[in-house]
Design an enzyme around this catalytic site. Structure first.
Site, mmCIF file in Angstrom:
data_model
loop_
_atom_site.group_PDB
_atom_site.id
_atom_site.type_symbol
_atom_site.label_atom_id
_atom_site.label_comp_id
_atom_site.label_asym_id
_atom_site.label_seq_id
_atom_site.Cartn_x
_atom_site.Cartn_y
_atom_site.Cartn_z
ATOM 1 N N HIS A 107 -3.472 -5.429 1.406
ATOM 2 C CA HIS A 107 -3.245 -5.723 2.818
ATOM 3 C C HIS A 107 -3.666 -7.171 3.077
ATOM 4 C CE1 HIS A 107 -2.292 -1.671 4.168
ATOM 5 N NE2 HIS A 107 -3.307 -1.219 3.451
ATOM 6 N N CYS A 135 0.832 -1.202 0.000
ATOM 7 C CA CYS A 135 0.000 0.000 0.000
ATOM 8 C C CYS A 135 0.870 1.258 0.000
ATOM 9 C CB CYS A 135 -0.981 -0.040 1.172
ATOM 10 S SG CYS A 135 -2.395 1.073 0.962
#
Length: 499
Positions: free
Chosen positions: A434, A332
């Site tokens: 994630h 991310c």
């Protein structure tokens, strides 16, 4: 009307979340339909539900302990700090806007009707709601507009148990001070006290317990030992307690860069429980050295964290790792940092229009006002991965870069789009996913590649499932609480039968 029990604490990190999770597990074991609830949570560790809603990780843990699918109604308000002065306000899974403390303090009362509505919805579906407070109920400068401690208890008429942390010292002062600072009507809601994180012989506490019960007229209903449990935490305090050194008993050295605005450090729990892995968190002043894998984690403010990497000297060490052939993995915000440039034309993160990245990947990221929150299924080299996305940036790859994966499904709907990037022959990888290391078979395959690179045999049968591991830890937590709490008295409190 649904039964409720609220868990408040004398301070942050007193153990409210873990006590609430343990009670959820006990009530589930006792055959009850139980659900957690926290009206307002502040954390950088968040989760995306199957519907694409963002919520706090603590209520995800509690939902897992209760045997329930995480539901954004369990945590209607999530505050995600974006700087020392501002937080992003997420309401029922969607971003409202950034607010400073004064603005939010004035605004939050407007949220109460909807908070009560979703609480009542959960109540109609369950036997018990375990409510968690935040910080301390004795924050006398904030209590006039409180929606998360006694304000919430009054809203739903819930009895309260107060948790106090003895490990930091001053437990009796914190119990007495907290209760004495409350107005009389709030004191009446405190039905029991739990002394948490105790080390030693409980008999040595008895005289103090007798005195505090006499002073407060509130019974101490349990002394919980400092238990060795490995349960996800969303609190930044837990990050400070994580190891900063390599465990030489383990084969693989994985270094995670502790960014200033690091988010979702729960991404690495699956690595921490593997038998051959040592995970260390690198802070300024620590040497990155030459780990087997270097991870750049998620960030709530990538522009600020890029400046942090530069000023701390960590940038130079990361680039040295690249030259030495160390494998580098960005997740991310960490993936964005690996690129050449991060643009912020709307000033969502800072006053800067743009900042350079580490320049390792030929990518450019533009921060955008709409946050992508999705649960996804993806294909990586023919292998299916599951994960979730939480980001406000869109990243463009140079034509010659291969994506890390292809997203095939988001929030239950078919799609097809690239995710992440791979460069340097696979030495450097970045992804928006994630939870990527929660994919057990892929993670073991990845770790075995690291083992082979340093001349070690792969581990074939050493698969530690994060779900099975969590279930065992929740059961252990329930056992600890059953042994140390007066559960009969807790049920009396819930049923309004206390004397």
């Amino acid at each position: 009307m649904v039964k409720a029990l609220m868990v408040q604490g004398t301070a942050s990190d007193a153990g409210k979340s873990i006590i609430a999770a343990g009670l959820c597990r006990i009530f589930k074991q006792d055959g009850l339909e139980v659900v957690p609830f926290k009206s307002q949570n502040m954390a950088l560790n968040s989760f995306i539900t199957k519907k694409g809603d963002e919520m706090g990780r603590a209520q995800v843990v509690q939902a897992e302990a209760a045997g329930k699918e995480p539901d954004v109604r369990m945590n209607p308000v999530l505050l995600k700090p974006t700087s020392d002065r501002k937080s992003q306000v997420v309401f029922l899974g969607r971003v409202l806007r950034d607010m400073d403390a004064v603005e939010y303090h004035e605004y939050k009362q407007q949220l109460l009707p909807k908070i009560k509505e979703v609480y009542d919805e959960l109540g109609a579906e369950n036997d018990i709601i375990v409510i968690e407070g935040a910080g301390s109920p004795a924050e006398i400068n904030l209590n006039d507009r409180d929606i998360v401690n006694m304000g919430m208890a009054k809203l739903v008429d819930a009895p309260v148990i107060l948790v106090a942390d003895i490990d930091k010292g001053g437990v009796f002062a914190s119990i007495y001070g907290t209760i004495e600072l409350m107005p009389p009507e709030d004191r009446k809601r405190i039905k029991g006290v739990i002394i948490n994180k105790f080390r030693g012989d409980v008999a040595l506490l008895q005289s103090g317990i007798d005195m505090i019960e006499e002073l407060t007229q509130v019974p101490v209903i349990g002394v919980v030992p400092y238990a060795q449990l490995d349960i996800d935490s969303e609190d930044s305090v837990a990050l400070v307690q994580k190891s900063r050194r390599f465990d030489s008993r383990k084969s693989l050295d994985i270094a995670v860069v502790s960014l200033k605005r690091l988010s979702n450090f729960t991404d690495f729990h699956s690595l921490e429980i593997q038998p051959d892995v040592s995970v260390r968190y690198v802070q300024p002043g620590d040497a990155i050295g030459r780990p087997d894998l270097l991870i750049l984690p998620g960030s709530k403010n990538t522009i600020e964290d890029m400046n942090y990497l530069c000023e701390s000297g960590l940038e130079a060490e990361i680039l040295e790792c690249l030259e030495q052939g160390v494998r580098i993995f960005g997740i991310c915000g960490g993936y964005q940092l690996l690129g050449q440039k991060i643009s912020d034309p709307l000033h969502l993160e800072s006053d800067l229009e743009e900042t350079r990245g580490l320049g390792i990947l030929e990518t450019e990221t533009v921060l955008q006002p709409v946050k992508r929150t999705t649960q996804v299924r993806a294909l990586h080299e023919g292998q299916e991965l599951e994960g979730y996305e939480i980001h406000m940036g869109e990243t463009q790859l140079a034509d010659r870069l291969e994506p890390f994966s292809i997203i095939k499904e988001q929030n239950g709907e078919a799609t097809e789009r690239p995710d992440g990037a791979v460069a340097y022959g696979g030495q450097v990888q970045g992804t928006y996913l994630h939870g990527v290391f929660d994919n057990l078979e892929w993670t073991r395959q990845y770790l075995n590649e690291l083992r082979l690179a340093k001349g070690l045999e792969p581990l074939e049968d050493q698969l530690v499932s994060i779900k099975d591991f969590k279930d065992r830890e929740y059961d252990k937590l329930a056992d600890v609480l059953r042994q140390s709490l007066d559960m009969e008295q807790i049920y009396q409190i819930i049923n309004r039968e206390e004397k």
